[in-house]
Design a protein around this motif. Structure first.
Motif, short mmCIF file in Angstrom:
data_model
loop_
_atom_site.label_atom_id
_atom_site.label_comp_id
_atom_site.label_asym_id
_atom_site.label_seq_id
_atom_site.Cartn_x
_atom_site.Cartn_y
_atom_site.Cartn_z
N ALA A 8 0.86 -1.18 0.00
CA ALA A 8 0.00 0.00 0.00
C ALA A 8 0.90 1.23 0.00
O ALA A 8 1.93 1.27 0.68
CB ALA A 8 -0.90 0.00 1.23
N ILE A 9 0.50 2.24 -0.77
CA ILE A 9 1.33 3.43 -0.93
C ILE A 9 0.44 4.66 -1.04
O ILE A 9 -0.66 4.59 -1.61
CB ILE A 9 2.25 3.28 -2.17
N SER A 10 0.88 5.76 -0.47
CA SER A 10 0.10 7.00 -0.55
C SER A 10 0.23 7.62 -1.93
O SER A 10 1.13 7.28 -2.70
CB SER A 10 0.56 7.99 0.52
N LEU A 11 -0.64 8.56 -2.22
CA LEU A 11 -0.61 9.24 -3.51
C LEU A 11 0.70 9.97 -3.73
O LEU A 11 1.14 10.11 -4.88
CB LEU A 11 -1.79 10.22 -3.58
N ASP A 12 1.36 10.40 -2.65
CA ASP A 12 2.65 11.08 -2.80
C ASP A 12 3.84 10.15 -2.55
O ASP A 12 4.96 10.62 -2.33
CB ASP A 12 2.73 12.34 -1.92
N GLY A 13 3.62 8.84 -2.59
CA GLY A 13 4.73 7.90 -2.68
C GLY A 13 5.29 7.32 -1.40
O GLY A 13 6.37 6.74 -1.42
N TYR A 14 4.55 7.43 -0.28
CA TYR A 14 5.06 6.92 0.99
C TYR A 14 4.38 5.59 1.35
O TYR A 14 3.18 5.43 1.16
CB TYR A 14 4.80 7.93 2.12
N ILE A 15 5.19 4.66 1.89
CA ILE A 15 4.60 3.40 2.34
C ILE A 15 4.58 3.31 3.87
O ILE A 15 4.11 2.32 4.43
CB ILE A 15 5.35 2.19 1.76
N GLY A 29 0.81 9.30 11.34
CA GLY A 29 -0.11 9.76 10.31
C GLY A 29 -0.35 8.79 9.18
O GLY A 29 -0.96 9.15 8.17
N ALA A 30 0.08 7.53 9.33
CA ALA A 30 -0.01 6.57 8.22
C ALA A 30 -1.28 5.72 8.25
O ALA A 30 -1.43 4.81 7.44
CB ALA A 30 1.20 5.65 8.23
N GLU A 31 -2.20 6.02 9.16
CA GLU A 31 -3.41 5.20 9.28
C GLU A 31 -4.15 5.00 7.96
O GLU A 31 -4.63 3.88 7.69
CB GLU A 31 -4.35 5.79 10.34
N PRO A 32 -4.27 6.02 7.09
CA PRO A 32 -5.00 5.81 5.82
C PRO A 32 -4.40 4.74 4.93
O PRO A 32 -5.10 4.15 4.11
CB PRO A 32 -4.92 7.18 5.14
N LEU A 33 -3.10 4.45 5.09
CA LEU A 33 -2.46 3.42 4.27
C LEU A 33 -3.01 2.03 4.59
O LEU A 33 -2.97 1.14 3.73
CB LEU A 33 -0.95 3.41 4.48
N PHE A 34 -3.50 1.85 5.81
CA PHE A 34 -3.85 0.50 6.26
C PHE A 34 -5.31 0.34 6.66
O PHE A 34 -5.82 -0.78 6.69
CB PHE A 34 -2.95 0.12 7.45
N LEU A 167 0.53 11.91 2.64
CA LEU A 167 1.18 11.88 3.96
C LEU A 167 2.13 13.04 4.16
O LEU A 167 2.32 13.52 5.27
CB LEU A 167 1.93 10.56 4.15
N GLY A 168 2.80 13.49 3.09
CA GLY A 168 3.69 14.64 3.20
C GLY A 168 5.09 14.32 3.70
O GLY A 168 6.01 15.10 3.47
N ALA A 169 5.24 13.20 4.39
CA ALA A 169 6.55 12.81 4.91
C ALA A 169 6.49 11.33 5.29
O ALA A 169 5.41 10.76 5.44
CB ALA A 169 6.93 13.66 6.12
N GLY A 170 7.68 10.73 5.44
CA GLY A 170 7.72 9.33 5.84
C GLY A 170 8.73 8.54 5.04
O GLY A 170 9.74 9.09 4.58
N LEU A 171 8.47 7.26 4.85
CA LEU A 171 9.35 6.37 4.12
C LEU A 171 8.86 6.23 2.69
O LEU A 171 7.77 5.73 2.44
CB LEU A 171 9.39 4.98 4.79
N ARG A 172 9.69 6.68 1.74
CA ARG A 172 9.36 6.54 0.33
C ARG A 172 9.85 5.19 -0.18
O ARG A 172 10.89 4.69 0.25
CB ARG A 172 10.01 7.65 -0.50
#
Length: 204
Positions: A8-15, A29-34, A167-172
């Motif tokens: 699963a990956i956000s629209l701006d590329g973070y997993i 802030g990664a709850e929407p990914l899962f 997400l705006g930040a995190g692990l790409r």
């Protein structure tokens, strides 16, 4: 037998979000990914629960689960997921954990066995291929592990579930070592209300 990675990956590329810890394995802030996966019938089945929604998202998850005969993951993913998964992890197969710290094989309920591999990504994949038989090997994560296998040209198919969140930040996933140019062939694109499911075949 195919080597896959399914994320699963956000629209701006973070997993994952920033500040991944043992107490916060998905990051801040990664709850929407899962969240979108938790009520799917196929996901609940893997957790030993009943009910859930039977829809196209659930079908795609079940397809992935059923096709996977062995899993490879990094030690960080194992460490951050161990408490969350509990005594009955969702993998239901052999899982090979890349690590520099040897540890005895760990047998869990439901058919999941964690084997800790200390001699690199190629050896871990060889063992996973032997264990998977005619089913697939899935490179589960995290980002660094998937990038290593991508950079070595060892992943055949990549499936991304693009969640409509920023997400705006995190692990790409696609940056740093392993983010190399490869020929990519689209295999499937399916959009639902929860995610856009993209499947690609990668050149060797």
């Amino acid at each position: 037998m195919t080597v896959t990675a399914d994320l699963a990956i956000s629209l701006d590329g973070y997993i994952a979000g920033p500040d991944v810890t043992l107490d916060n394995p998905g990051g801040t802030g990664a709850e929407p990914l899962f969240e979108w996966i938790h009520n799917l019938a196929s996901w609940r089945e893997r957790q030993g629960m009943s009910g859930g929604e039977e829809n196209r998202d659930s079908e795609l998850m079940r397809e992935w689960f059923d096709a996977t005969g062995a899993v490879v993951m990094g030690r960080t993913m194992y460490d951050t997921g161990e408490e969350f998964w509990g005594d009955n992890p969702p993998f239901r197969t052999l899982v090979f954990v890349l690590t520099h710290r040897p540890r005895p094989t760990l047998v869990k309920e439901g058919g999941t066995t964690f084997t800790f591999v200390t001699d690199g990504i190629h050896h871990a994949l060889d063992r996973a291929r032997a264990a998977a038989g005619d089913r697939n090997v899935d490179i589960a994560g995290g980002a660094s592990t998937v990038r290593q296998y991508l950079g070595a040209g060892l992943i055949d198919e990549l499936q991304l579930h693009v969640v409509p969140a920023l997400l705006g930040a995190g692990l790409r996933l696609f940056e740093g070592p392993g983010a190399v140019r490869r020929d990519v062939e689209p295999v499937r694109v399916e959009a639902t209300a929860l995610a856009t499911h993209l499947k690609y075949r990668l050149s060797q």
